[in-house]
Every structure is written in C-alpha cells, then in structure tokens.
Design an enzyme around this catalytic site. Structure first.
Site, PDB file in Angstrom:
ATOM      1  N   HIS A  33       0.830  -1.205   0.000  1.00 41.67           N
ATOM      2  CA  HIS A  33       0.000   0.000   0.000  1.00 41.67           C
ATOM      3  C   HIS A  33       0.865   1.256   0.000  1.00 41.67           C
ATOM      4  O   HIS A  33       1.227   1.766   1.067  1.00 41.67           O
ATOM      5  CB  HIS A  33      -0.909  -0.008   1.228  1.00 41.67           C
ATOM      6  CG  HIS A  33      -1.829  -1.194   1.285  1.00 41.67           C
ATOM      7  ND1 HIS A  33      -1.401  -2.446   1.666  1.00 41.67           N
ATOM      8  CD2 HIS A  33      -3.146  -1.323   0.981  1.00 41.67           C
ATOM      9  CE1 HIS A  33      -2.426  -3.289   1.622  1.00 41.67           C
ATOM     10  NE2 HIS A  33      -3.493  -2.651   1.210  1.00 41.67           N
ATOM     11  N   HIS A 264      -3.808   3.296  -3.493  1.00 47.45           N
ATOM     12  CA  HIS A 264      -4.044   2.779  -2.139  1.00 47.45           C
ATOM     13  C   HIS A 264      -3.346   1.448  -1.878  1.00 47.45           C
ATOM     14  O   HIS A 264      -2.558   1.337  -0.943  1.00 47.45           O
ATOM     15  CB  HIS A 264      -5.542   2.626  -1.864  1.00 47.45           C
ATOM     16  CG  HIS A 264      -5.825   1.884  -0.597  1.00 47.45           C
ATOM     17  ND1 HIS A 264      -5.859   2.509   0.628  1.00 47.45           N
ATOM     18  CD2 HIS A 264      -6.034   0.559  -0.343  1.00 47.45           C
ATOM     19  CE1 HIS A 264      -6.084   1.611   1.574  1.00 47.45           C
ATOM     20  NE2 HIS A 264      -6.188   0.421   1.012  1.00 47.45           N
ATOM     21  N   GLU A 411     -17.767  -3.402  24.638  1.00 50.01           N
ATOM     22  CA  GLU A 411     -16.944  -4.599  24.811  1.00 50.01           C
ATOM     23  C   GLU A 411     -15.722  -4.563  23.896  1.00 50.01           C
ATOM     24  O   GLU A 411     -14.624  -4.969  24.283  1.00 50.01           O
ATOM     25  CB  GLU A 411     -17.773  -5.859  24.495  1.00 50.01           C
ATOM     26  CG  GLU A 411     -19.016  -6.044  25.362  1.00 50.01           C
ATOM     27  CD  GLU A 411     -20.208  -5.229  24.877  1.00 50.01           C
ATOM     28  OE1 GLU A 411     -20.149  -4.638  23.778  1.00 50.01           O
ATOM     29  OE2 GLU A 411     -21.216  -5.187  25.608  1.00 50.01           O
ATOM     30  N   HIS A 473     -28.538 -14.218  24.560  1.00 44.63           N
ATOM     31  CA  HIS A 473     -27.543 -14.037  25.619  1.00 44.63           C
ATOM     32  C   HIS A 473     -26.874 -15.351  26.030  1.00 44.63           C
ATOM     33  O   HIS A 473     -26.002 -15.348  26.897  1.00 44.63           O
ATOM     34  CB  HIS A 473     -28.201 -13.374  26.833  1.00 44.63           C
ATOM     35  CG  HIS A 473     -28.426 -11.897  26.664  1.00 44.63           C
ATOM     36  ND1 HIS A 473     -29.106 -11.386  25.589  1.00 44.63           N
ATOM     37  CD2 HIS A 473     -28.022 -10.823  27.405  1.00 44.63           C
ATOM     38  CE1 HIS A 473     -29.143 -10.050  25.687  1.00 44.63           C
ATOM     39  NE2 HIS A 473     -28.490  -9.697  26.769  1.00 44.63           N
TER      40      HIS A 473
END
Lengths: 661, 661
Positions: A33, A264, A411, A473
């Site tokens: 890149h 890129h 999280e 859950h």
C-alpha cells in the site's frame, strides 16, 4: 520537546525518503500500500523530527512517546522511518524484502516482529483504540510514579477506515470521557478509500463528531509542515485529546496516480515510479538514500537518546525506583502462588457453593491484594461479572490513580483498550462482560492472541445456565469458536478451587491471553483443595478415580462437572465404574506430555459433557465416545427447565455412558 | 397519519397498562427488566396511538410501519403492547408466563416467536442498525413500486447501551449518508446504565454526534405526551433521519426506585409494586386490565386495519402487482437452477482457472440476471470481493433505485443492515468483505442464524492463500469458528463449478444464512460440470473415485481440493489408490442420509486438507486419520512460500496418507 530547538531544514528529504522507500519496496514485493505512506510522509516527518521522543537503542524505554500506525496497511511508513532512525533490526535488507518470508517487514506492522512497533495494526480501528488504552495507562502510571518517570505522549496516524469502523466510536467516547490530553490522532484526511471517494459511503463531519465527544479538533494542510507542527504543538498543550485532520493527497508525489484509489493498495508500476522520482526531484536509485536523509532521522534518535539518558538519571535517583521497575516486570508468581494456595486451603474447609463468577471475585480479592498493578473493569456489567473487588476505585479524569475501569457498554473498545494498557506496561488489565459478547470483541481478542499479550477476559454467564435472558444471551458456540483461536487459553473452571487456579494461570501467563468462562449459577466445591498443585494448569485431570479398571470416563468442564460427578454416582449404583475428568482448559491439556494425557484419559469409553456445541471435543473424546451438550441455539426459561429441555442432565450422562458399554 | 385525528384521552391509561403488565410479569418471572418499559411507556403509547400503522390481523402487511425495540431487554414493552393491540398469539397467558419454557415471551424479543416482532434484539446496537437496513429497504422498495404500495416509517426505541456500542456509529453514518428520512429513533435518555449513572462511562453529546452525521435531532420530555407527539410529527416531515432524545425516568412510577439502576434489570419486589400501583393510581390486580386500556390500544389496531384495507385496494389495482408480490416471495428457484445449469454447461467447456472470488462474480452475473431483487454490496472491498456485477448501480440518497451498496469500512453495520433489508422484504441482500473480518460482524451474523434470515456473506481471501497481507488478514480459525455456529452454512467451493452451485444454495436458502469462503488465488476447474446435479447442496461428494477398493480417502475444501487431487496422482504413481472428496459445506453434508455419508466417506483411512485449524473435522475424519492444515497464525509472504512454510502441499498430503497405511 519544543519544535523550535530542532532543525527543520531537511524535513522534505526526510519525507521524500519515506516515499522513495515505500514505492520501491512495494514495487519489489509486487504488493502493498504505497498511498498512505506517501500521503502522510510530511506529517510523519514533522511529528518525528520535532516531537517524538524515542531511543532506537533502547526501544522499550518506558517513558518513550508511543507511535501507533492505526492505518496499518501503510506499514512501509513505519518500516522506512525505523530503518532511517537506526533501529538495529531494521536494516535495508528488511526494506528490500518487504512482505517476504522470514523478514520483519510484514504486510502489516506486527508487534514483536521488530522493535519500534508498539502494537499490531491492520484490522482497522484497532490501532486507535489500543492507543486509547496506552494513553490511559500513561496517565495511570503517571498518577503512581509522577512526572519525573512517566510523562509521554501517544500519537496515532489513522485513516478514513479507522474512523468508519464502529470501534472508533468506542475509542473516541472513552478518550474524551477520560480526558486523555496526551493522545493526539493525526487523521489522514485524503477523502479516498478502496472503493473510491469517501463520498461514496460517508457524510459524517468528523471534526464535529470528535468535538461531540469532548475532543479538541484542528485541521491542517498535511503537506504544509509548519501548519502540521503548529497543530501538534497546540494539541500537546490542550487538556483534551486532539484530532488533527490532515488534508493530504493519497500517493503524494506520483504525478499521474496521486489523489486516487489506484495508489491505495497496489504498486505504482515502474513507469509511475520513474515519474514520481522526477516529480519529487529524487535522483537516488531504489534502496539507496542520501546522507542527509539518514542524518536528519538519526538526529531524532540522538535527541531521544539524550532524553532517555536524562530519564535514566531521574530513575536512578527516584525513591520509588524499585516499585517502578516492579510495575513493569512480570508479576510476582511466587507471591501469587503462595497467596492462592493459602486461599485454597481456606476454601477446602469452607467448600462454598457459589457461582464461578462469584468465585472469580473471591479469587480476585486474593490476586488484587497480592499484585499491586492489576486494573479491573467491566463493560457495564460490574455487578454481574463480579469484577470489582473491595477497595477498588474507579479510574476517571479526576482520578487516574484508580484501579477499576467502567468501560461502558463497549466490549470491543474494552478489549482493545486492555491490549493497549498491557502493551504500554505497568499494569495487568482484566475486564468482564458476558461470554456471548466475546463476539463483539473478537477482533481485539484475536490481536491479543496474535501479539502474545496476556490480558484476562472475565466472561460470565457462560451457557444456557444464564437462564431467562434467552438465546441472544446464551453462548452455545462461543467456547468452541474461542478454542479455535491459536494462543488463547479458554478456561472454564468447575468450582471455587479451580477458579482460583484459573486466576493464577491467567495472572501469571507470559504470552497467552485468557478467557475465563464463568457460570451465573451456583456450583458446589468439587475439588479437594488440600493439595497445592495447580490442576487447572494441567488443563485436565482426574477429579474422581475409580478403584480398579474404569468402565467409562466422564469428561466435563465448568458447570457440567457437577453433572458428571452425579452421573458417576448413578452409574456406581449400577455397578459401573465411572471416573470423572475435569477439563477446564483444552489448550493447556494439549500442551501436557502424551503420557500424562493418556493417564488422565484412560482407555475406557468416554463421555464428554459441556453445555455447548460438540465441536472441539474430538481429540479428547476419540472414537468410542458420546457427547452430552447443545446442538442448537438456546431458549428463554429458568435454568433447570433449560437443562432438562436440552437433555443435559446427570441422567442423560449416565444413559450415554451405558449406551457405550 | 395525522395525530390530530385520534383520541389522546386515554394515553395515560395506555402507558400505565404497559407499566403494570411489565412490573407484574417481571415479578412473576422473578427476572427481567422493568426499568425501560416503565420509563418509555408514555413515548410508546404516543407513538402507537397517534402514528403507528400496523394491523395485528395481518402482521406481515408489507406497508406496515416497522417498530424495532433496539433496547431489547425491555421486551415487556413490546409484549404488553402487542397483547393489548390484539395480536392473536399474544394472549394474557403469554404475559403471565414471561420468560418461561414454551412461551413466546422470551427474555428478549425473538423474531419468529411471535407476530409483531420485526427483529430479534437484545445484543445492544443490533436493533438500530437492523432498522437502518429496513429503512433503506423501504426507500429501495418505494423506488421500484411507488408511494401507493410502499410508504412507511421505521421507528426505533434505543437506549444508552445501543448508542455506546460501536456499531451505532456505523448505523448513524449510514443512515445519515443515505438520507433515511423515514427512520425515527426515540432514544430513552434516562442517564442510567447497569453500573449506574451514564456519567461513569460517557461524556458524548449525543445530539451533536448525530447532527455530525447528518441527522435531525430533537429533544423532549419523554413523559410529556404532547411534546413527544409534536417531535414525532416534526421528525416525519424532515428529510433527514431523526433522533428524538426522550428524557425519561427509568422505572417511572416506582416511587422508591425510579431513576436508579435498581429498576434496570431486576424485579421491583412486591412492596415496591404495591407502592407503584398506589403512585400511579392503578387499582387493577396483576394481569387484569381495565377496558379503557384495551379499547384504546384496539383503536390503534382498527386504524391500522383500515389503512391496510385501503392499501389492499391499491395493490389490487396496481399494474405492477405481480412484480410487487414476486419481490416479496421466495426467489424463483426453478429459474435460478436452469440458469445456473446453463452456466455450468458453459463452464464445462471453458474450464477456467480463476480465483473463486472471481468465479463468484461470474456466478453472480447469472444470479443477478435471473433474480431481479438481489442487492449487492461490499464493505469497501468491491474490487477484491468481486461483488459488483455488470450494470449494477450504487444505491444513494439520490438513487434508491440502485442495487449495489457501498457499505463503507463498516463490516458490522453491513451485516446488520443486510439483516434489516432481508427482514423488511423485497430484496435478497449479499455483501462482501475479507473472511478474517467475519470477526467484526459476528454478532450480526449470529442474529441472522438465530432469526433464520437467509442473507449471503461473500467472504473472500479465505486463508493464508491471500499471501503478503500477513497474519492480521489471514483467517486461520474463522472457518471453524463459523462452523461452530448453529444454522449457518459455511460454504468453501473449490472451483468455478462449485462456486456456481454455492450461489444457487445461498440464493435459494429458506432459513439459513450462508458464508461463502472464497479464494484470492486462481484455482483450476476440477469438477466435470456436465451433470446438472448441485453437488454443493450435498455438502460433500466424491470428486475423484478409484477403481476397486480405496486405500485412502483424501477430503479437502476450497483451494486445498486441488492439492488433494495432485496428491492422489502422486499416490497413484506409487500404486496407492486415493479417492478425493470435495467437502464444500460440512453443515449440508451433516444433513445427508447416513447411507450417503457412509458411501462418500468410505472405510479407508482419511486425510483431511484445509488451510485452517483442524477443529471441526472430527466427525468427518474419524479415528484412523490425519489432517494437513494450520495450527498457528499465518505469516506475511508470497502464497507459495506460505503453503510450503506451513507444510500444506500435495507432497505433505501424500506423505500423510502413506503414514496411515
């Protein structure tokens, strides 16, 4: 560092040297890149030339500034700089062999492969969030040891991709909330992604977005070195974290391709490289640099070395030198073993019936009292994860001396920030959420495994045993999916004794992160804790042996060990001799000797029991075997109804055993 | 709907009925989350009473407004409303048995369990992002069929947790960019999370944050019904998506606990429930409601029914009625089979050597030409994922008639939005990224599996075969971790023929989402395509049989099937008869008859070959077997060096086979 005190005369050469090495290395590798390093070369040159405090001769100097290349695909930027800075392990052979087997110059920067790489990046958004953890660790360490020993900045180069990933929101919110004024993000605002213009996919005003989370925001022309320098200077003075939007041209210098996504992620090609050389006035052959480039970069290193020497003097004179060094060293395994063994002896008489999440809190009382630098936390489930022990104080912008982090409902951000705290050094972070939400933080868990960073994840509510919250859950496939990951210890203890041993393993792990899978429901103490031996460290062991030959071996983990023990009793009543193996950690068991494994497993038919999918049990169960567990998503109901409904009962285990005989 | 035309006299009763059912059901279950439904009851009552267009007697009416309870823990809100609205499957027995085995009233709202639940929620942030997909689908469907048939709103109730999760950033950015003016998010701005005050973990100015992404933002007192109504009215008129920050008191009505996290996730207790009854002036026993409550809610249903009847009239008169109905029906499997078989016949003569990601594009040319309502997309890897076929036009705020979505660098948002597009109906979405980034979107993939929504994930660069990008980009454990998930077809085709068959399976799947794991590298055509039978649909099959008895059976997937075929040749040269099994989909193979499975697998020793971890191969390989694959993370190098380095070669396969004999 004051930018006025350094020479800026050769910054253009410093930047063009990055561009040249980048385009030539990518061309030689025929992959990579070039766009980002060429676009951000000026910004990087200014940052390092005028501000960065690093010493390539002491890459791990604790008070160095941290540099995180969050846009990790631009790895040639960091390799080119580190080569010129004089890192001993980044010779020109490394640059010439970019992306080749056996070299340190991987496609994306890999922590541990070469010095001066502070964290593995490439999966977008991880770098910026890991850097938030580093910047918080800097403040926490500073709160403990003062400005003389801890006083550095964390700089990040991030691209559009980093800022589009969801985790960036978590990073930004955390950094703003914690007031991390020493975190400075240089955004490569080139308006290009792989698919084309950023206008294809986003309309967000990033400046306004960062400001909404309490950041200081500046914007500069990323090719105007003085503008860049002034902005960094201003950022360093501001008490808020700073975003500097650097308007750049991707692939800057490549006359026919710059400013387009063509630069890129592909080599420029020989023709365009020649044109770039001409456009930049760069008359040096590939992989050869003018002395001015080296001398300018080496001046950065020399300045850093002087700063480090001064710091070493301060450390030598510091009254808390030993505590400082201890904070950065491996945890005191001997002290922890003694403390855990003392605790186990107490457990042995108490034999409590507690959920392993509660047992984890009990063990953490011991761990946190013994190891002074643990940093607890939870993604807004403190009372459920039982992660906050007595006397822990929340970390906040007003109290970096705290040792408990309210990570919020983030999280992914928590897991990445824990990586950053651990990488920074000084602390042993652990953090909790529900096991099912490992899915939310899996990319960061993977990086900890890949980087060999021993963070500990407290993952409670580890099965259908969580009951009424239902299938969204209830982890069913998560234990298997985590066991599939290399270099990750998935530990599912069956009682308070094993939970204590699991914490000893996790807190003293050298290179392996841990998942502690813990029950919501109460579990009896099954282990005789009179022995000091840490049986969890063996991965699996004989919990209940029979006299004489086994007829069957029952192997279980976590909450299902109790079922196996009851089943063994049912079988004994019918004259069938069933041994019970507790197998809290498959990975550690796999690392034992063949002889130990064979002795534990025996030769009798085997029944595995785990309230989860079967995948992963193969090597342990072998051919003549049965498995009692889950084969679908769960359901919403009280725990006992669920275990009965899904057929995970002592009766079912006994029946499966008898069917094998 | 104009709010002025409805009676608002009983909105307080409508809201208090929600509160009463909530606190009583949670108490009866002895678990659950009363705080959110009680806090947002007024907002919900106003939304439904004055605006929502739904017909409980025709829950799937295509032009209904969508309601998504992103804060899914507040499930009693939706159950209480749906009970009073008269959904036939939501009788009071369901409310009384909240969270009990066999009832529809799961702990979190589960799509497919009961009518009127538009999507499964509970994992935070999923609902709001799924709703973005729904709102986009509404505009795309409208662009195809006009205002007469498609003209509805998508309403979301989201909590602080939804807005803290990273995925919310992806959702907000997408919705703002796409200009989804019919998406209205009602944020339960109660300043409370499980750990306590939101001030513990966040400082973000949400209004400013949403505005930065092009949203219209309003703020109201969530207990002032007229303010709420006026805001919704204004939101409906604004061309931008709207966030309405509803300042509420969590657990509103519970005099001693309201406004605290104590009401979030635990029953109020008998005493506090009695006090709440007194405070609200609610003199009805548990699970008994006054007639005014029912009549007010049933008036909402009656209004919706009238609207639906009018719509049915418009549909009956519509010239494009058949196309409209077809767009909502299952895809034309017969047409697709014929087209794929024609394509396979052409492949048979061409026998191309192409990467399966390229083969996927070739197959998609057929699929997209045959099924008019596919919607492609990629998380900014269009050219790498090969997801955009000829003639596809980008979807944008100026062109909802497009059929290709530039999702941006937002894998998680893409996966959740695809769920929403599929749930809305009218389209078959597929989207691409690298296989390693399934980690970023795993929570949304899990919901598609749990909800039985057959979206297709185009996951390219599926092994170390991606080469130089290195370990951060090389999936090693991902195939296993995805196979661990219930109800997910993980398909890894070995060549262009299998890729075509994989697409037929994925595009016509009824209840199972698919992961297509596709190679970066070129692969030869191994399959004789003269047969019309879709062998991928069998999961595994004999690709190369031997004459007479097999000495060994080689089983491989994807790019490693080629290695197995070469290895079989090497073994044949030594007089060893090796059959080759291609096993593109373990899940579909597991669903075949025992007889078919036994025939395919044979009785000879087996060697498995997959450039990934072994976990999950157990059932297929059996005891006398070997596995050639990965047991660590990958490395950065050219592909051939990697395969050699990690010992995944035809020679290694042959050697492993011989070692078994």
């Amino acid at each position: 560092m004051n930018q006025m005190s350094v020479s800026t005369a050769n910054e253009a050469i410093m930047a063009n040297a990055i561009r040249a090495l980048t385009m030539d290395a990518v061309q030689a590798a025929n992959s990579g890149h070039p766009g980002m390093p060429m676009g951000m070369a000026d910004v990087a040159a200014v940052l390092f030339n005028r501000f960065m405090q690093i010493d390539p001769s002491a890459p791990k100097w604790p008070d160095r500034d941290r540099f995180v290349l969050s846009a990790g695909h631009g790895s040639m930027l960091i390799y080119a700089m580190n080569h010129m800075l004089g890192y001993a392990d980044m010779g020109m052979d490394q640059i010439r062999n970019f992306r080749q087997m056996g070299y340190r110059t991987a496609g994306h920067p890999e922590y541990g492969h070469a010095d001066g790489i502070e964290t593995t990046t490439g999966p977008l958004g991880q770098g910026i969030t890991t850097a938030v953890g580093m910047a918080l660790a800097e403040r926490m360490h500073n709160a403990r040891f003062g400005d003389d020993l801890v006083d550095h900045f964390t700089y990040v180069i991030a691209g559009d991709g980093c800022l589009m990933e969801g985790i960036s929101h978590e990073a930004i919110d955390m950094a703003g909330h914690w007031g991390l004024g020493r975190l400075i993000v240089l955004w490569d605002d080139n308006e290009i992604t792989i698919d084309g213009s950023t206008a294809l996919s986003t309309s967000t005003d990033q400046a306004a977005r960062f400001a909404a989370s309490g950041w200081h925001v500046l914007a500069v022309d990323g090719h105007n070195t003085q503008e860049v320098a002034d902005a960094i200077e201003e950022a360093r003075k501001d008490p808020r974290p700073t975003l500097i939007a650097c308007k750049t041209v991707i692939g800057y210098g490549a006359p026919n391709k710059q400013g387009t996504s063509a630069t890129h992620g592909a080599p420029l090609g020989d023709e365009e490289i020649a044109a770039t050389r001409a456009a930049l006035g760069w008359n040096h052959p590939p992989f050869e640099l003018p002395e001015e480039a080296y001398s300018a970069w080496r001046a950065v290193a020399a300045r850093g070395k002087a700063a480090r020497n001064a710091w070493e003097g301060r450390l030598a004179a510091a009254s808390d030198r030993d505590a400082f060094n201890a904070s950065l060293a491996a945890p005191d395994a001997k002290a922890l073993r003694d403390a855990i063994n003392g605790y186990k002896a107490r457990l042995s008489s108490d034999a409590p019936k507690v959920a392993t999440r509660k047992a984890s809190e009990m063990a953490l009382e011991v761990v946190n009292a013994t190891l002074p630098n643990t940093i607890g936390g939870s993604a807004d489930l403190t009372g459920s994860n039982n992660t906050r022990t007595k006397g822990m104080e929340p970390v906040s912008r007003d109290n970096y001396g705290g040792n408990y982090i309210h990570y919020g409902i983030r999280e992914h951000g928590m897991a990445a920030a824990m990586n950053g705290i651990a990488l920074h050094g000084g602390f042993l972070p652990y953090g909790g959420t529900f096991l099912v939400f490992t899915d939310y933080c899996r990319p960061a868990i993977r990086l900890s495994a890949l980087m060999e960073v021993p963070v500990a994840h407290v993952m409670t509510h580890d099965s259908i045993g969580l009951g009424e919250d239902g299938p969204t859950h209830q982890p069913v496939e998560h234990i298997a999916s985590l066991r599939a990951m290399p270099n990750l210890n998935v530990i599912r203890p069956c009682d308070a004794v094993e939970t204590a041993e699991a914490w000893e393993v996790a807190a003293t792990a050298d290179k392996t992160p841990s998942i502690l899978a813990l029950s919501r429901q109460g579990l009896p103490t099954l282990r005789d804790a009179h022995t000091d031996a840490n049986m969890v460290a063996r991965g699996a062991y004989v919990l209940r042996e029979v006299s004489g030959e086994r007829d069957v071996t029952l192997i279980a983990t976590g909450s299902e060990v109790e079922l196996a023990v009851v089943a063994a009793g049912l079988l004994a009543a019918e004259g069938i001799k069933a041994a019970v193996i507790s197998a809290p950690c498959f990975e550690l068991f796999a690392a034992q000797s063949d002889n130990y494994r064979a002795t534990v497993l025996g030769t009798a038919p085997r029944v595995g029991v785990e309230a989860a999918v079967r995948q992963g049990w193969c090597e342990i169960l072998g051919e003549n075997s049965a498995f009692v567990g889950m084969s679908s998503f769960g359901a919403s109901a009280p725990i006992n109804d669920l275990y009965t409904h899904f057929g995970i009962t002592a009766d079912a285990v006994a029946k499966a055993a008898k069917a094998l005989l």
